[in-house]
Design a protein around this motif. Structure first.
Motif, PDB file in Angstrom:
ATOM      1  N   GLU A 195       0.851  -1.191   0.000  1.00 27.73           N
ATOM      2  CA  GLU A 195       0.000   0.000   0.000  1.00 27.73           C
ATOM      3  C   GLU A 195       0.889   1.245   0.000  1.00 27.73           C
ATOM      4  OE1 GLU A 195      -3.499   2.187  -0.016  1.00 27.73           O
ATOM      5  OE2 GLU A 195      -3.412  -0.003  -0.039  1.00 27.73           O
ATOM      6  N   GLY A 196       0.697   2.094  -0.979  1.00 26.35           N
ATOM      7  CA  GLY A 196       1.439   3.338  -1.085  1.00 26.35           C
ATOM      8  C   GLY A 196       2.828   3.210  -1.681  1.00 26.35           C
ATOM      9  N   ALA A 197       3.243   1.997  -2.006  1.00 29.91           N
ATOM     10  CA  ALA A 197       4.595   1.785  -2.542  1.00 29.91           C
ATOM     11  C   ALA A 197       4.696   2.287  -3.980  1.00 29.91           C
ATOM     12  CB  ALA A 197       4.946   0.302  -2.492  1.00 29.91           C
ATOM     13  N   PRO A 198       5.848   2.800  -4.352  1.00 31.28           N
ATOM     14  CA  PRO A 198       6.049   3.201  -5.748  1.00 31.28           C
ATOM     15  C   PRO A 198       6.237   1.957  -6.625  1.00 31.28           C
ATOM     16  CG  PRO A 198       8.086   3.447  -4.527  1.00 31.28           C
ATOM     17  CD  PRO A 198       7.041   3.031  -3.530  1.00 31.28           C
ATOM     18  N   MET A 199       6.168   2.159  -7.909  1.00 26.76           N
ATOM     19  CA  MET A 199       6.413   1.073  -8.849  1.00 26.76           C
ATOM     20  C   MET A 199       7.888   0.689  -8.796  1.00 26.76           C
ATOM     21  SD  MET A 199       5.735   1.002 -12.961  1.00 26.76           S
ATOM     22  CE  MET A 199       3.978   1.196 -12.758  1.00 26.76           C
ATOM     23  N   GLU A 200       8.155  -0.599  -8.921  1.00 23.79           N
ATOM     24  CA  GLU A 200       9.550  -1.040  -8.982  1.00 23.79           C
ATOM     25  C   GLU A 200      10.222  -0.420 -10.194  1.00 23.79           C
ATOM     26  OE1 GLU A 200      11.457  -4.777  -8.220  1.00 23.79           O
ATOM     27  OE2 GLU A 200       9.508  -5.604  -7.689  1.00 23.79           O
ATOM     28  N   ALA A 201      11.482  -0.057 -10.047  1.00 22.45           N
ATOM     29  CA  ALA A 201      12.222   0.603 -11.127  1.00 22.45           C
ATOM     30  C   ALA A 201      12.279  -0.262 -12.390  1.00 22.45           C
ATOM     31  CB  ALA A 201      13.638   0.939 -10.656  1.00 22.45           C
ATOM     32  N   HIS A 202      12.438  -1.570 -12.246  1.00 23.58           N
ATOM     33  CA  HIS A 202      12.487  -2.445 -13.420  1.00 23.58           C
ATOM     34  C   HIS A 202      11.135  -2.469 -14.143  1.00 23.58           C
ATOM     35  CE1 HIS A 202      16.465  -3.558 -12.470  1.00 23.58           C
ATOM     36  NE2 HIS A 202      16.224  -4.621 -11.716  1.00 23.58           N
ATOM     37  N   ALA A 203      10.049  -2.449 -13.386  1.00 26.89           N
ATOM     38  CA  ALA A 203       8.721  -2.417 -14.005  1.00 26.89           C
ATOM     39  C   ALA A 203       8.537  -1.122 -14.785  1.00 26.89           C
ATOM     40  CB  ALA A 203       7.630  -2.559 -12.944  1.00 26.89           C
TER      41      ALA A 203
END
Length: 179
Positions: free
Chosen positions: A32-40
């Motif tokens: 919850e509230g996490a940013p998108m993974e950089a690889h994604a």
């Protein structure tokens, strides 16, 4: 990635008309509230999809209640959504399951008077085929979670999602992909 690739596909087919279709993602656990993974985000950019502004969120009852279609990555996720109730069983599929069923539907039988009615008819037709058109293996309907994996694995999952989404976007919009 599926949310943003779906939005990108709809925008490519419908232009500004895609704004009328709400495509959102939510997780069945954590983030919850996490940013998108950089690889994604990198993989989305490679497809021309916009990763900006993504914030992870947990799947809530209201998301399921309000949805005309719920697509999950795995059968376990699908089971979790269905267990929430809200008559979700007839409109919840794994992405690859829905793609498999959509490919068997005669697109000429779907309404042409609006994406919403077309989408609802598509979901009903797919639900009617469930149980008749089975996957080749139990894992055939699964999309693995690349969380924490190297960029090469994210790319393979991005390609898997893109290949599964393309027939769905075509069926939803009635507009084939540009070649």
């Amino acid at each position: 990635m599926a949310e943003r690739l779906m939005r990108h596909g709809l925008a490519g087919r419908l232009g500004d008309g895609a704004a009328g279709i709400l495509v959102e993602s939510a997780g069945t656990w954590g983030h919850e509230g996490a940013p998108m993974e950089a690889h994604a985000a990198a993989v989305l950019a490679e497809y021309g999809a916009d990763p900006a502004g993504f914030t992870g969120r947990e799947l809530l009852d209201d998301h399921v209640i309000d949805a005309d279609l719920v697509l999950t990555a795995t059968r376990d996720h699908r089971a979790q959504v269905i267990a929430m109730g809200h008559d979700a069983g007839l409109r919840t599929f794994t992405l690859k399951e829905f793609t498999r069923l959509v490919r068997a539907i005669d697109q000429a039988t779907l309404p042409e008077d609006g994406v919403t009615e077309r989408a609802r008819a598509l979901v009903r037709a797919a639900a009617a085929l469930r149980g008749w058109l089975l996957a080749s293996t139990p894992d055939a309907d699964e999309v693995n979670d690349p969380y924490g994996a190297p960029i090469t694995y994210f790319r393979s999952i991005g390609e898997e999602i893109q290949l599964a989404l393309d027939p769905v976007v075509t069926a939803l919009t009635g507009i084939p992909a540009a070649v």
